[in-house]
Scaffold this motif. Structure first.
Motif, PDB file in Angstrom:
ATOM      1  N   LEU A 102       0.887  -1.443   0.112  1.00 42.80           N
ATOM      2  CA  LEU A 102      -0.007   0.086   0.004  1.00 42.80           C
ATOM      3  C   LEU A 102       1.004   1.514   0.053  1.00 42.80           C
ATOM      4  N   GLY A 103       1.954   1.186   1.019  1.00 45.68           N
ATOM      5  CA  GLY A 103       2.758   2.477   0.872  1.00 45.68           C
ATOM      6  C   GLY A 103       3.630   2.584  -0.488  1.00 45.68           C
ATOM      7  N   SER A 104       4.262   1.577  -1.105  1.00 45.46           N
ATOM      8  CA  SER A 104       4.723   1.718  -2.264  1.00 45.46           C
ATOM      9  C   SER A 104       3.673   2.235  -3.483  1.00 45.46           C
ATOM     10  N   GLN A 105       2.514   1.683  -3.316  1.00 46.08           N
ATOM     11  CA  GLN A 105       1.404   2.312  -4.464  1.00 46.08           C
ATOM     12  C   GLN A 105       1.057   3.622  -4.294  1.00 46.08           C
ATOM     13  N   MET A 106       1.041   3.982  -2.805  1.00 48.05           N
ATOM     14  CA  MET A 106       0.669   5.590  -2.620  1.00 48.05           C
ATOM     15  C   MET A 106       1.838   6.174  -3.252  1.00 48.05           C
ATOM     16  N   GLY A 107       3.165   5.749  -3.015  1.00 49.40           N
ATOM     17  CA  GLY A 107       4.131   6.493  -3.603  1.00 49.40           C
ATOM     18  C   GLY A 107       3.974   6.719  -5.059  1.00 49.40           C
ATOM     19  N   LEU A 108       3.660   5.527  -5.775  1.00 46.77           N
ATOM     20  CA  LEU A 108       3.453   5.675  -7.205  1.00 46.77           C
ATOM     21  C   LEU A 108       2.226   6.659  -7.624  1.00 46.77           C
ATOM     22  N   VAL A 109       1.250   6.558  -7.085  1.00 43.46           N
ATOM     23  CA  VAL A 109       0.137   7.544  -7.106  1.00 43.46           C
ATOM     24  C   VAL A 109       0.456   8.750  -6.768  1.00 43.46           C
ATOM     25  N   LEU A 110       1.160   9.141  -5.977  1.00 47.09           N
ATOM     26  CA  LEU A 110       1.561  10.581  -5.597  1.00 47.09           C
ATOM     27  C   LEU A 110       2.386  10.961  -6.507  1.00 47.09           C
ATOM     28  N   ALA A 111       3.212  10.031  -7.180  1.00 49.28           N
ATOM     29  CA  ALA A 111       4.210  10.637  -8.032  1.00 49.28           C
ATOM     30  C   ALA A 111       3.427  10.998  -9.299  1.00 49.28           C
ATOM     31  N   GLN A 112       2.280  10.663  -9.547  1.00 47.83           N
ATOM     32  CA  GLN A 112       1.536  11.010 -10.795  1.00 47.83           C
ATOM     33  C   GLN A 112       0.492  12.054 -10.327  1.00 47.83           C
ATOM     34  N   TYR A 113       0.449  12.394  -9.205  1.00 45.81           N
ATOM     35  CA  TYR A 113      -0.667  13.514  -8.526  1.00 45.81           C
ATOM     36  C   TYR A 113      -0.908  14.626  -9.406  1.00 45.81           C
ATOM     37  N   ASP A 114      -1.854  15.255  -9.587  1.00 46.19           N
ATOM     38  CA  ASP A 114      -2.105  16.507 -10.195  1.00 46.19           C
ATOM     39  C   ASP A 114      -3.302  17.175  -9.295  1.00 46.19           C
ATOM     40  N   ASP A 115      -3.318  18.205  -9.322  1.00 47.37           N
ATOM     41  CA  ASP A 115      -4.670  19.059  -8.642  1.00 47.37           C
ATOM     42  C   ASP A 115      -6.045  18.487  -8.759  1.00 47.37           C
ATOM     43  N   SER A 116      -6.243  17.850 -10.171  1.00 49.25           N
ATOM     44  CA  SER A 116      -7.449  17.349 -10.585  1.00 49.25           C
ATOM     45  C   SER A 116      -8.050  16.038  -9.552  1.00 49.25           C
ATOM     46  N   LEU A 117      -6.959  15.330  -9.021  1.00 46.90           N
ATOM     47  CA  LEU A 117      -7.276  14.113  -8.315  1.00 46.90           C
ATOM     48  C   LEU A 117      -7.984  14.333  -7.077  1.00 46.90           C
ATOM     49  N   SER A 118      -8.830  13.669  -6.547  1.00 44.70           N
ATOM     50  CA  SER A 118      -9.464  13.893  -5.215  1.00 44.70           C
ATOM     51  C   SER A 118      -8.649  12.894  -4.439  1.00 44.70           C
ATOM     52  N   VAL A 119      -8.852  12.933  -3.282  1.00 47.21           N
ATOM     53  CA  VAL A 119      -8.294  12.079  -2.097  1.00 47.21           C
ATOM     54  C   VAL A 119      -8.735  10.476  -2.331  1.00 47.21           C
ATOM     55  N   TRP A 120     -10.101  10.525  -2.669  1.00 44.16           N
ATOM     56  CA  TRP A 120     -10.708   9.395  -2.941  1.00 44.16           C
ATOM     57  C   TRP A 120     -10.342   8.420  -3.960  1.00 44.16           C
ATOM     58  N   SER A 121     -10.184   9.206  -5.167  1.00 34.80           N
ATOM     59  CA  SER A 121      -9.190   8.584  -6.370  1.00 34.80           C
ATOM     60  C   SER A 121      -8.047   8.020  -6.049  1.00 34.80           C
ATOM     61  N   LEU A 122      -7.252   8.822  -5.321  1.00 37.99           N
ATOM     62  CA  LEU A 122      -5.636   8.460  -4.909  1.00 37.99           C
ATOM     63  C   LEU A 122      -5.822   7.282  -4.162  1.00 37.99           C
ATOM     64  N   LEU A 123      -6.723   7.146  -3.204  1.00 35.69           N
ATOM     65  CA  LEU A 123      -6.961   5.825  -2.370  1.00 35.69           C
ATOM     66  C   LEU A 123      -7.573   4.514  -3.223  1.00 35.69           C
ATOM     67  N   GLN A 124      -8.378   4.875  -4.150  1.00 34.94           N
ATOM     68  CA  GLN A 124      -8.777   3.774  -5.013  1.00 34.94           C
ATOM     69  C   GLN A 124      -7.794   3.237  -6.179  1.00 34.94           C
ATOM     70  N   ALA A 125      -7.157   4.037  -6.447  1.00 32.89           N
ATOM     71  CA  ALA A 125      -5.833   3.734  -7.401  1.00 32.89           C
ATOM     72  C   ALA A 125      -4.855   3.220  -6.630  1.00 32.89           C
ATOM     73  N   SER A 126      -4.611   3.224  -5.391  1.00 33.36           N
ATOM     74  CA  SER A 126      -3.618   2.426  -4.932  1.00 33.36           C
ATOM     75  C   SER A 126      -4.174   1.320  -3.886  1.00 33.36           C
ATOM     76  N   MET A 127      -5.337   1.221  -3.673  1.00 37.50           N
ATOM     77  CA  MET A 127      -5.948   0.185  -2.986  1.00 37.50           C
ATOM     78  C   MET A 127      -6.460  -0.852  -3.932  1.00 37.50           C
ATOM     79  N   PHE A 128      -6.484  -0.643  -5.059  1.00 43.88           N
ATOM     80  CA  PHE A 128      -6.913  -1.652  -5.825  1.00 43.88           C
ATOM     81  C   PHE A 128      -6.292  -1.865  -7.080  1.00 43.88           C
ATOM     82  N   SER A 129      -5.090  -1.714  -6.929  1.00 41.00           N
ATOM     83  CA  SER A 129      -3.959  -1.779  -8.003  1.00 41.00           C
ATOM     84  C   SER A 129      -3.968  -3.630  -8.088  1.00 41.00           C
ATOM     85  N   SER A 130      -3.256  -3.974  -9.360  1.00 45.28           N
ATOM     86  CA  SER A 130      -3.183  -5.429  -9.013  1.00 45.28           C
ATOM     87  C   SER A 130      -2.270  -6.051  -8.109  1.00 45.28           C
ATOM     88  N   GLU A 131      -1.148  -5.164  -7.747  1.00 41.41           N
ATOM     89  CA  GLU A 131      -0.403  -5.837  -6.589  1.00 41.41           C
ATOM     90  C   GLU A 131      -1.251  -5.981  -5.192  1.00 41.41           C
TER      91      GLU A 131
END
Length: 181
Positions: free
Chosen positions: A114-143
């Motif tokens: 989860l920590g590594s996925q959050m790091g990957l998602v945060l690296a791609q972060y822009d202002d248009s992403l909500s907190v919920w979309s960040l969580l979804q992207a990290s919590m439901f990745s294939s890993e």
């Protein structure tokens, strides 16, 4: 949880999971030893008669190792409660440590992934992403889905063991006999 996620953010797998596993297991064992050697009598007087403590005691009476695995996998009790009560109820250190180190393997992988996925998602972060979309992207990745599957598999181990034992005797390790409920 946040410490384990940080390991995943800072280190790659499998090192992150290994560091988190070693730290969690060592911390749980140190807590167990501290309660048993320093706080034992004082704490035992305070928790005697507490319904949660008594329920934990009944579970341990059936099979200490499997009950500790079950209680850790099911995430129904805080870590400190399991560590402290196990020490107060004279669970052997070898039983406690082996059950703990086995039971925290899935969590170590889940939280560090989860920590590594959050790091990957945060690296791609822009202002248009909500907190919920960040969580979804990290919590439901294939890993993460693989990690959730590992946890689900591990949760079934003590339940299956309980079923096997309960078929051979009156009541299982976890549920006990009907008269105990």
């Amino acid at each position: 949880v946040s410490t384990q996620s940080t390991w995943g953010f800072l280190f790659s797998q499998p090192y992150a999971a290994l560091y988190a596993w070693a730290g969690c297991g060592t911390g749980a064992t140190m807590c167990f030893v501290f309660v048993r050697t320093v706080l034992g009598d004082c704490c035992l007087k305070r928790v005697s008669g507490n319904m949660y403590f008594d329920k934990f005691r009944k579970g341990l009476e059936r099979n200490q190792f499997l009950y500790l695995l079950y209680i850790r996998y099911m995430l129904v009790c805080p870590f400190w409660f399991v560590n402290s009560c196990s020490a107060l109820l004279n669970v052997p250190l070898s039983t406690f440590a082996s059950a703990t180190y086995i039971a925290i393997i899935p969590g170590s992988f889940i939280y560090t992934t989860l920590g590594s996925q959050m790091g990957l998602v945060l690296a791609q972060y822009d202002d248009s992403l909500s907190v919920w979309s960040l969580l979804q992207a990290s919590m439901f990745s294939s890993e993460m889905l693989l990690c959730w599957g590992l946890l689900l598999f591990c949760v079934t181990i003590p339940l299956v063991a309980n079923k096997v034992v309960s078929d051979k005797s009156e009541g299982g390790i976890i549920t006990g006999s009907k008269k105990d409920r």
